[in-house]
Design an enzyme around this catalytic site. Sequence first.
Site, mmCIF file in Angstrom:
data_model
loop_
_atom_site.group_PDB
_atom_site.id
_atom_site.type_symbol
_atom_site.label_atom_id
_atom_site.label_comp_id
_atom_site.label_asym_id
_atom_site.label_seq_id
_atom_site.Cartn_x
_atom_site.Cartn_y
_atom_site.Cartn_z
ATOM 1 N N ARG A 7 0.823 -1.215 0.000
ATOM 2 C CA ARG A 7 0.000 0.000 0.000
ATOM 3 C C ARG A 7 0.856 1.263 0.000
ATOM 4 O O ARG A 7 0.330 2.357 0.122
ATOM 5 C CB ARG A 7 -0.930 -0.005 1.221
ATOM 6 N N TYR A 32 15.581 -3.355 -1.016
ATOM 7 C CA TYR A 32 16.230 -2.060 -0.844
ATOM 8 C C TYR A 32 16.957 -1.541 -2.080
ATOM 9 O O TYR A 32 17.320 -0.369 -2.135
ATOM 10 C CB TYR A 32 17.168 -2.109 0.367
ATOM 11 N N PHE A 75 22.730 -4.088 13.520
ATOM 12 C CA PHE A 75 22.032 -3.043 14.276
ATOM 13 C C PHE A 75 20.570 -3.010 13.903
ATOM 14 O O PHE A 75 19.874 -2.079 14.196
ATOM 15 C CB PHE A 75 22.702 -1.681 14.040
#
Length: 422
Positions: free
Chosen positions: A104, A136, A422
């Site tokens: 969405r 990504y 991390f």
Amino acid sequence: MTLEVTDGVSGVPAGLSMRVLEPEGWDAFYDALERAFGGGAESAEEREVWRSVSNCDRFIGVYDGNDVVGTAGVFSFRLTVPGGESVRAGGVTMVSVQPTHRRRGVLRSMMRRQLDDIRAAGEPLAMLTASEPPIYGRFGYGNASDQLSATIDTGRVRLALPEGTDRVRLRIAEPVEVRGECERIYAARVPSRPGMLARQPGWEAVPILDPPSGREGASPLLCVTAELDGKLSGYARYSVKSRWDSAGPNGSVVLRDLEALDPVSGAALWDFLFGIDLTSTLVVRNRPSDDPLLHLVSDIRRCRVAIRDSCYIRLVDVGRALAARTYTAPVDVVLDVADSFCPWNEGRWRLSGDAKGAACEPSKEPADLALSVRELASVYLGGVPLTALAGAGRVRELRQGALAEASAAFRGLAEPWLPHGF
């Protein structure tokens, strides 16, 4: 702060809102993160450590009414780049979208907001570790460093120890008690390898985080330190997983991390790990892809070495980022950079530099190489050759000889490596 509802490109999807995380909303934020990743709840200790190193001002949530349906955060890091400089970088973390709100535009809206905020903060780089790498690339992130793992048969593999290793004194220590000394060793190592993070205050708790739920049957975290000429020169943190079969003891040593200031201290630590009683396997999960261990072992095949992607980089400010590092060989090229998601980077940039420094400015000169910001990200830390990307059709040479020149210049003296997530 609540963002106005806009379209799914520049803002949040209709009917949803985006807000900067308030401290009192941390638990709801973290609950949503755990749910999205499909795992069980982390221990209270883990949650508190991550809360302690998180600046809520740099974390955002997407909300459907009062329900958290998207999460994302940024840590303020300093990243070592080729040449040894420590460059400000936004460490993208805790990114999730609830399964009820996929496809969405929630993720895209968070990526848009994050990169705008990282740019506004003056950080020329963004970085992340990817649970799903294909996600990504479309936002300009490229795999810039790898990690080595190994499962070593210590009953058959021997170490060729350098001269002087016997001068190193080893001592078993409690991880918490020697945390400060180990952090000083780590800090001394950070400038030596691209991709390493200078740990900010509070982050010293992360490497020794050891909840029982995460041990997978192994012992609590252990630590051994190395001393050379009376000075601390290295450490290794590890656990031992006991196992017995019909032939006798067959345990494993599981390495958490190892740092040393010199070759003999490093070799002494590896020798210690290889020789722990009642074990026959050493499990190594995250080391540099050019780790000296590869050249100490007698039989690399019995080490079952594997390489996988690790850190993904994103150039938020192409000019500043390329000028912040040095170059192994002299370079003077004009790069034609495509970057639709951060259009301020689009266009031609003249990069000139060498081992002493560099400059990178907008240019109107004819381009020598054409590539996207994703390819620049992959080569930025020096671990990926430009020639390899050109061979895959992802970099185009527009001036003969420019590819070889730039590829040689971008390559580093040591392979980049991110020592912890991390």
